[in-house]
Enzyme design. Structure first.
Site, short mmCIF file in Angstrom:
data_model
loop_
_atom_site.label_atom_id
_atom_site.label_comp_id
_atom_site.label_asym_id
_atom_site.label_seq_id
_atom_site.Cartn_x
_atom_site.Cartn_y
_atom_site.Cartn_z
CG LEU A 11 -1.94 -1.06 1.41
CD1 LEU A 11 -2.70 -0.89 2.72
CD2 LEU A 11 -2.89 -1.07 0.22
CB SER A 12 4.33 1.78 1.03
OG SER A 12 5.29 2.81 1.08
N PRO A 13 3.04 4.36 -0.92
CG PRO A 13 2.55 6.58 -0.37
CD PRO A 13 2.29 5.16 0.07
CB ALA A 15 7.08 0.64 -1.17
#
Length: 199
Positions: A11-13, A15
Site C-alpha cells: 500500500l506504500s506510495p 515503496a
C-alpha cells in the site's frame, strides 16, 4: 555475500516511488534480497506511528506536497489519490511471498508491478485478477495467487512480528546484514554508498 532484508507494504506510495532501484543496487554490489511484505496499518501503532487517516492535518498537508515532488524526481507516473486506496494488502502480499518461495520469475518486478497498479494504473490490488495478471507478467504461475494463501498468511504475520522486533517502523525499510537500517526510498543513495564502503 551481503544481504538486504526489505520490509515494505504493497500500500506504500514511497515503496512505489523507490521503483526498482533496490534491485539495481543489490545487483551492483552482488547482494541478495529477501522481500518481506507486512501489514503496515498494524505496524504503525506498534512503533509510534499512525495511519494516514489518523495523522494531524499538518502532516497530511506535507504528504500531499512531498509525494508529487518525489514522484517527479523518480520519473514515475503517480496519482496522489488513487481510486483503490487504501485496500486490502493481504492478497498481493501473499502472492509476493508465494512467488519468492517458488523462485521462477522476477520478484522485484512483481513488487513494482503491484505497487504501480495502485499508484499509477487505478487498479485494486485486492482483486484476484489484478494479482494473477501481475504474477503472470513477471514470470510466475498465476495460480500462486490461490495456492500460496496459507503459507502467505503465516509469513505475512511473521514478517510483522520480525519487523517490530528489529525496529522497523515504516515502508520502505531496508536492513543490510541484519544490522544497518535505512528508512525510505530517499535513503537508497545512502544504502548504495554504505554497500560501497563509503558510509
Amino acid at each position: 555475500m551481503p544481504h538486504i532484508d526489505y520490509y515494505f507494504s504493497t500500500l506504500s506510495p514511497y515503496a512505489y516511488l523507490a521503483g526498482q532501484r533496490l534491485e539495481e543496487i543489490a545487483s551492483k554490489h552482488g547482494a541478495g534480497v529477501t522481500y518481506k511484505p507486512l501489514d503496515i496499518m498494524s505496524l504503525f501503532p506498534r512503533t509510534g506511528g499512525a495511519a494516514p487517516k489518523d495523522r494531524h492535518p499538518a502532516r497530511l498537508d506535507y504528504r500531499a506536497q512531498e509525494l508529487p515532488r518525489q514522484a517527479k524526481k523518480s520519473g514515475l507516473p503517480f496519482n496522489l489519490k488513487p481510486m483503490f486506496w487504501p485496500t486490502n494488502a493481504a492478497p498481493s502480499s501473499y502472492a509476493i511471498i508465494a512467488a519468492q518461495k517458488a523462485g521462477d520469475g522476477d520478484v522485484g518486478a512483481l513488487v513494482h508491478t503491484i505497487l504501480r497498479a495502485t499508484w499509477a494504473e487505478e487498479k485494486d490490488i485486492a482483486q484476484d485478477e489484478v494479482v494473477r495478471d501481475a504474477l503472470q507478467a513477471c514470470g510466475f504461475d498465476p495460480k500462486l495467487a490461490d495456492s500460496g494463501l496459507l503459507v502467505g498468511a503465516e509469513t505475512y504475520a511473521a514478517n510483522l512480528e520480525e519487523a517490530v522486533s528489529l525496529g522497523v517502523f515504516g515502508s520502505p525499510f531496508y536492513i543490510v546484514d541484519g544490522t544497518e537500517k535505512f528508512w525510505g526510498q530517499d535513503r537508497l543513495d545512502d544504502l548504495d554508498a554504505f554497500m560501497a564502503g563509503d558510509l
